[in-house]
Motif scaffolding. Structure first.
Motif, PDB file in Angstrom:
ATOM      1  N   PHE A  26      -6.799  14.966   0.249  1.00 49.75           N
ATOM      2  CA  PHE A  26      -7.146  14.983  -1.180  1.00 49.75           C
ATOM      3  C   PHE A  26      -8.230  16.032  -1.480  1.00 49.75           C
ATOM      4  CE2 PHE A  26      -5.445  10.489  -1.293  1.00 49.75           C
ATOM      5  CZ  PHE A  26      -4.347  10.816  -2.052  1.00 49.75           C
ATOM      6  N   ASN A 132      -1.713   1.601  15.054  1.00 50.57           N
ATOM      7  CA  ASN A 132      -0.838   1.940  13.918  1.00 50.57           C
ATOM      8  C   ASN A 132      -1.032   0.971  12.755  1.00 50.57           C
ATOM      9  OD1 ASN A 132       1.340   3.726  12.945  1.00 50.57           O
ATOM     10  ND2 ASN A 132       2.449   1.790  12.777  1.00 50.57           N
ATOM     11  N   ASN A 133      -1.247  -0.315  13.089  1.00 52.13           N
ATOM     12  CA  ASN A 133      -1.516  -1.273  12.008  1.00 52.13           C
ATOM     13  C   ASN A 133      -2.802  -0.891  11.274  1.00 52.13           C
ATOM     14  OD1 ASN A 133       0.775  -2.645  12.722  1.00 52.13           O
ATOM     15  ND2 ASN A 133      -0.271  -4.292  13.814  1.00 52.13           N
ATOM     16  N   PHE A 135      -3.930   2.108  11.127  1.00 55.27           N
ATOM     17  CA  PHE A 135      -3.610   3.354  10.409  1.00 55.27           C
ATOM     18  C   PHE A 135      -2.972   3.030   9.050  1.00 55.27           C
ATOM     19  CE2 PHE A 135      -1.162   7.037   9.239  1.00 55.27           C
ATOM     20  CZ  PHE A 135      -1.997   8.096   9.576  1.00 55.27           C
ATOM     21  N   ILE A 136      -2.034   2.071   9.056  1.00 55.91           N
ATOM     22  CA  ILE A 136      -1.381   1.694   7.789  1.00 55.91           C
ATOM     23  C   ILE A 136      -2.420   1.150   6.808  1.00 55.91           C
ATOM     24  CG2 ILE A 136       0.295   0.112   6.726  1.00 55.91           C
ATOM     25  CD1 ILE A 136       1.832   0.241   9.431  1.00 55.91           C
ATOM     26  N   TRP A 139      -4.485   3.912   5.568  1.00 62.10           N
ATOM     27  CA  TRP A 139      -3.743   4.722   4.605  1.00 62.10           C
ATOM     28  C   TRP A 139      -3.769   4.058   3.227  1.00 62.10           C
ATOM     29  CZ3 TRP A 139       0.178   5.646   1.240  1.00 62.10           C
ATOM     30  CH2 TRP A 139       0.549   6.989   1.108  1.00 62.10           C
ATOM     31  N   ILE A 140      -3.605   2.733   3.239  1.00 62.93           N
ATOM     32  CA  ILE A 140      -3.640   1.991   1.961  1.00 62.93           C
ATOM     33  C   ILE A 140      -5.045   2.081   1.349  1.00 62.93           C
ATOM     34  CG2 ILE A 140      -3.470  -0.316   0.924  1.00 62.93           C
ATOM     35  CD1 ILE A 140      -1.294  -0.908   3.088  1.00 62.93           C
ATOM     36  N   PHE A 143      -5.676   5.660   0.124  1.00 65.59           N
ATOM     37  CA  PHE A 143      -4.902   5.964  -1.068  1.00 65.59           C
ATOM     38  C   PHE A 143      -5.488   5.243  -2.292  1.00 65.59           C
ATOM     39  CE2 PHE A 143      -1.498   4.704  -3.964  1.00 65.59           C
ATOM     40  CZ  PHE A 143      -0.944   5.934  -4.279  1.00 65.59           C
ATOM     41  N   LEU A 144      -5.660   3.915  -2.158  1.00 64.18           N
ATOM     42  CA  LEU A 144      -6.154   3.153  -3.312  1.00 64.18           C
ATOM     43  C   LEU A 144      -7.608   3.511  -3.629  1.00 64.18           C
ATOM     44  CD1 LEU A 144      -4.529  -0.355  -2.676  1.00 64.18           C
ATOM     45  CD2 LEU A 144      -3.748   1.463  -4.194  1.00 64.18           C
ATOM     46  N   PHE A 146      -8.983   6.440  -3.275  1.00 66.69           N
ATOM     47  CA  PHE A 146      -8.984   7.705  -4.018  1.00 66.69           C
ATOM     48  C   PHE A 146      -8.480   7.496  -5.440  1.00 66.69           C
ATOM     49  CE2 PHE A 146      -6.877  11.593  -5.482  1.00 66.69           C
ATOM     50  CZ  PHE A 146      -7.977  12.435  -5.491  1.00 66.69           C
ATOM     51  N   VAL A 147      -7.401   6.686  -5.551  1.00 60.21           N
ATOM     52  CA  VAL A 147      -6.827   6.426  -6.875  1.00 60.21           C
ATOM     53  C   VAL A 147      -7.881   5.795  -7.795  1.00 60.21           C
ATOM     54  CG1 VAL A 147      -5.281   4.821  -8.041  1.00 60.21           C
ATOM     55  CG2 VAL A 147      -4.395   6.293  -6.258  1.00 60.21           C
ATOM     56  N   ARG A 148      -8.645   4.861  -7.257  1.00 59.95           N
ATOM     57  CA  ARG A 148      -9.598   4.144  -8.103  1.00 59.95           C
ATOM     58  C   ARG A 148     -10.902   4.907  -8.320  1.00 59.95           C
ATOM     59  NH1 ARG A 148     -12.250   3.026 -11.150  1.00 59.95           N
ATOM     60  NH2 ARG A 148     -13.155   1.106 -11.957  1.00 59.95           N
ATOM     61  N   PHE A 149     -11.418   5.496  -7.231  1.00 56.94           N
ATOM     62  CA  PHE A 149     -12.757   6.106  -7.334  1.00 56.94           C
ATOM     63  C   PHE A 149     -12.740   7.630  -7.185  1.00 56.94           C
ATOM     64  CE2 PHE A 149     -13.331   1.796  -5.597  1.00 56.94           C
ATOM     65  CZ  PHE A 149     -14.038   1.238  -6.648  1.00 56.94           C
TER      66      PHE A 149
ATOM     67  N   PHE B  47       4.017   5.853  -2.385  1.00 59.32           N
ATOM     68  CA  PHE B  47       3.122   4.967  -1.638  1.00 59.32           C
ATOM     69  C   PHE B  47       3.922   3.944  -0.815  1.00 59.32           C
ATOM     70  CE2 PHE B  47       0.749   0.877  -1.792  1.00 59.32           C
ATOM     71  CZ  PHE B  47      -0.285   1.231  -0.953  1.00 59.32           C
ATOM     72  N   SER B  58       5.296   0.483  13.757  1.00 60.81           N
ATOM     73  CA  SER B  58       4.842  -0.802  14.307  1.00 60.81           C
ATOM     74  C   SER B  58       6.025  -1.629  14.780  1.00 60.81           C
ATOM     75  CB  SER B  58       4.041  -1.580  13.248  1.00 60.81           C
ATOM     76  OG  SER B  58       2.776  -0.993  13.091  1.00 60.81           O
ATOM     77  N   ASN B 475     -12.724  11.687 -10.690  1.00 63.43           N
ATOM     78  CA  ASN B 475     -13.311  10.429 -10.205  1.00 63.43           C
ATOM     79  C   ASN B 475     -12.502   9.207 -10.609  1.00 63.43           C
ATOM     80  OD1 ASN B 475     -15.607  11.016  -8.619  1.00 63.43           O
ATOM     81  ND2 ASN B 475     -16.597  11.819 -10.459  1.00 63.43           N
ATOM     82  N   VAL B 477      -8.315   8.657 -10.753  1.00 61.95           N
ATOM     83  CA  VAL B 477      -6.942   9.167 -10.793  1.00 61.95           C
ATOM     84  C   VAL B 477      -5.976   7.979 -10.810  1.00 61.95           C
ATOM     85  CG1 VAL B 477      -5.477  11.003  -9.849  1.00 61.95           C
ATOM     86  CG2 VAL B 477      -7.856  10.901  -9.192  1.00 61.95           C
ATOM     87  N   SER B 478      -6.449   6.866 -11.356  1.00 60.38           N
ATOM     88  CA  SER B 478      -5.644   5.642 -11.280  1.00 60.38           C
ATOM     89  C   SER B 478      -4.458   5.639 -12.246  1.00 60.38           C
ATOM     90  CB  SER B 478      -6.522   4.416 -11.530  1.00 60.38           C
ATOM     91  OG  SER B 478      -7.171   4.537 -12.774  1.00 60.38           O
TER      92      SER B 478
END
Lengths: 178, 500
Positions: A26, A132-133, A135-136, A139-140, A143-144, A146-149, B47, B58, B475, B477-478
């Protein structure tokens, strides 16, 4: 207790890897370019760093470079160096190789983690599964977060999880010695 | 012990893992893009598909020490048969099921991604490591071989990504080699060779037929014919033609150009402001159908078009020449670059900047509707210069997307005029620090270009309608995710439409 710490350690490391990747992605997308070379650099540098961490640093030497702790610290330093450079010199494509090297440092950490953590579990499949768990999950979160803040999240998350990883490495190392 | 004895020898193991790494990267590029486009790739879809894909790893790790070698061989065979049908089978699935049972079609695709795309490859590495006697050494050597395969895959994608058939065909060759190495025997070599020849020779036909089926049944384009289909590094671009000769551009499964409303899109986004401003130097961010050449290039001295993805203008040159008339003008240049990067690097000033960028349904496009992006555009405007942008919907209190885009514009520019030509079924905004025309001029021009009724809002009226709706910023991007959640719910999990 030691078993729980082992699981927690591997999962948190997985979270850290994913967070670093999403944050690198990002940040480069916003401050460098959303074009393909940016994505390719992140992926290629991370994979190459991983290979270096796995193969080129022999585990049998006494070199300080075998240490997971060191690479977590270097990885965090590399991330914030990328951040600093991006803010000082935004959209400068000629810095892409520099970013590649720094991202590669984070990749080395991932390679070192797998080599040094092989003996944590009886089977490597468990190690890969837990990582990997994580990592998932990472990743969540990445992603979330960055989306929120937005970029504010990218400013703090790698440091927080880097500290968590460092503390857990110390815990796992001492419990192994014990 | 028996399993250990029947494992492939070291060289074969290395080759299997190298090919597995290669396949995983190729899958990420051509199948994840395909799945995302099939589900009309909004941010929520991207996503979910990514999470499902990584979950597949997994699944493989769980199966790794649970399956016998015989079971692994059977699983290999089953996996290969399923993957030989890709990417065609999923298109037929969506085309035939999604119309009547959209939620079933959606959930199945996500489950398919989690269980049937990456899981097979991830069971191989830990299995080989755990069967070896030298612990950490085998992890280091075997894992690095898989990673080198992945690096090789990246190079293949980088060098040959634009050749549509090459990625799937290389993928099938690599997978067939893995199948031969794991199962062994001459019979499987003959069957695999035969299957590869059939796949290779029928790829283009099956690719276009399955896509046409998907567009006919899922998107409702009757008698659909595929004119252009490219998996670029950024998106899947399809140009399709209906039985009535109507042509459409789809980006990641989302319609970008083609309906009556979308054809008028460029009239009001580009032609209207161009006629009002008469720009010397104009900039079009986003190539789309390249109609900016006709609408802006005809009145401007110079037009520069910037698009991150060269495959879009390439397709438009080939298939929309009849409408964009790109070869009738020589005052335009095309620059392949990221818009933010271009704006930062250029020292040119523009009298008109048109922003032809898809609606903010993904983070990437959301960032191009942000306050920070408009600030970058503002810095490149000549005195009296304007930006023209679509609000991706009709500007009113109940529509969130137009209010979000307008919120960013009103925060950055001193003067904003938002107008809704009735025939376009959406609103557009023209903004700048001092607009070189009046509200009445705008209405007159929009009517002259085909609108019957035009509603216009100035900045004060716009702010009143925007209310508390926040703009997209670096700041926050929701918004793209929120909008895509609504869109997925409406498309796949609701019988009623919801306002967007």
């Amino acid at each position: 207790m030691a078993v729980r710490i082992k699981y927690l350690f591997v999962i948190v490391m997985g979270i850290f890897f994913a967070l670093l990747q999403t944050c690198y992605f990002f940040q480069l997308e916003i401050w460098l370019t959303a074009a393909y070379p940016s994505f390719l650099t992140i992926t290629m540098a991370w994979l190459l760093g991983n290979v270096v961490g796995l193969r080129l640093i022999s585990d049998k030497t006494d070199s300080i470079f075998v240490s997971r702790r060191l690479w977590v610290i270097l990885s965090v330093i590399a991330y914030y160096s990328v951040l600093g450079l991006l803010h000082l010199f935004p959209y400068q494509m000629n810095l892409l190789p520099v970013y590649g090297v720094l991202i590669g440092v984070s990749g080395v950490m991932a390679g070192r983690f797998f080599v040094r953590s092989r003996s944590i579990f009886e089977s490597s499949s468990r190690l890969f599964l837990m990582e990997n768990n994580g990592f998932i999950l990472g990743w969540i979160i990445g992603f979330l977060g960055f989306v929120r803040f937005g970029i504010s999240f990218n400013l703090f998350a790698p440091l927080i999880f880097g500290i968590c990883c460092y503390v857990l490495i110390v815990s796992v190392s001492s419990s192994t010695k014990g | 012990m028996v399993l250990k004895e029947t494992l492939p020898p070291a060289k074969q193991k290395n080759l299997i893992l190298f090919l597995a790494g290669l396949c995983l990267i190729l899958l990420q590029f051509f199948m994840i893009r395909e799945v995302t486009a099939l589900l009309t790739g909004t941010e929520l879809v991207i996503f979910l598909v990514a999470v499902a894909y990584f979950s597949g790893y997994s699944v493989g790790y769980i199966l790794s020490d649970k399956l016998s070698l015989l079971a692994i061989r059977r699983f290999t065979l089953l996996f290969w048969i399923i993957h030989l049908s890709l990417p065609f089978s999923l298109r037929y699935w969506m085309g035939s099921v999604a119309t009547d049972l959209p939620s079933v079609a959606f959930v199945f695709i996500i489950f398919f991604t989690a269980f049937a795309l990456s899981s097979f490859y991830s069971l191989l590495l830990p299995r080989f490591i755990d069967m070896s006697s030298d612990g950490a050494d085998s992890l280091a050597s075997l894992y690095s071989i898989e990673l080198i395969g992945a690096i090789f895959g990246l190079i293949v994608v980088f060098l040959f990504g634009s050749i549509t058939w090459l990625q799937p065909v290389i993928y099938q060759i690599a997978l067939a080699a893995i199948v031969i190495l794991i199962i062994g025997g001459n019979k499987i070599k003959i069957v695999a060779g035969f299957a590869l020849v059939i796949y290779g020779f029928s790829f283009t036909t099956l690719d276009f037929k399955s896509l046409a089926y998907h567009y006919t049944h899922f998107h409702g384009i009757p008698g659909c014919k595929i004119l252009y289909s490219v998996n670029s590094p950024y998106q899947k671009i399809d140009i399709v033609e209906s039985a009535f000769g109507e042509r459409y551009i789809y980006l990641d499964g989302k319609k970008n150009y083609g309906s009556t409303g979308l054809k008028l899109f460029n009239v009001f986004l580009s032609q209207t402001p161009a006629n009002l401003v008469k720009p010397k130097n104009a900039l079009a961010l986003g190539a789309g159908s390249l109609e900016a050449i006709k609408y802006v290039g005809s009145v401007a001295d110079r037009l520069r078009i910037v698009d991150i993805d060269g495959a879009v203008p390439e397709g438009s040159k080939s298939h929309f020449k009849y409408t964009n008339k790109f070869d009738e003008y020589d005052n335009w240049v095309l620059t392949i670059d990221d818009a933010k990067s271009f704006l930062n690097e250029t020292d040119e000033l523009f009298d008109l900047v048109t922003v032809d960028i898809p609606a903010p349904l993904q983070i990437q496009t959301g960032l191009l509707h942000s306050v920070e992006f408009y600030e970058m555009v503002k810095e490149r405007l000549a005195p009296g210069g304007v930006i023209s942008i679509s609000l991706s919907g009709t500007f009113k209190r109940t529509n969130k997307t137009p209010r979000t885009v307008a919120a960013a514009l009103t925060r950055v520019f001193d003067e904003v005029l938002i107008f809704t030509p009735d025939v376009a079924h959406r609103s557009f905004a023209i903004a700048g620090d001092k607009l070189p025309f009046t509200r009445e001029d705008l209405i007159r021009e929009a009517v002259r270009l085909g609108a019957v009724e035009v509603r216009v809002f100035d900045k004060t009226q716009a702010i009143n309608i925007i209310g508390t709706m926040p703009p997209i910023t670096y700041n926050d991007v929701s918004y793209p995710l929120k909008r895509s959640i609504r869109r997925v719910r409406k498309s796949y999990f609701s019988s009623k439409g919801s306002s967007d």
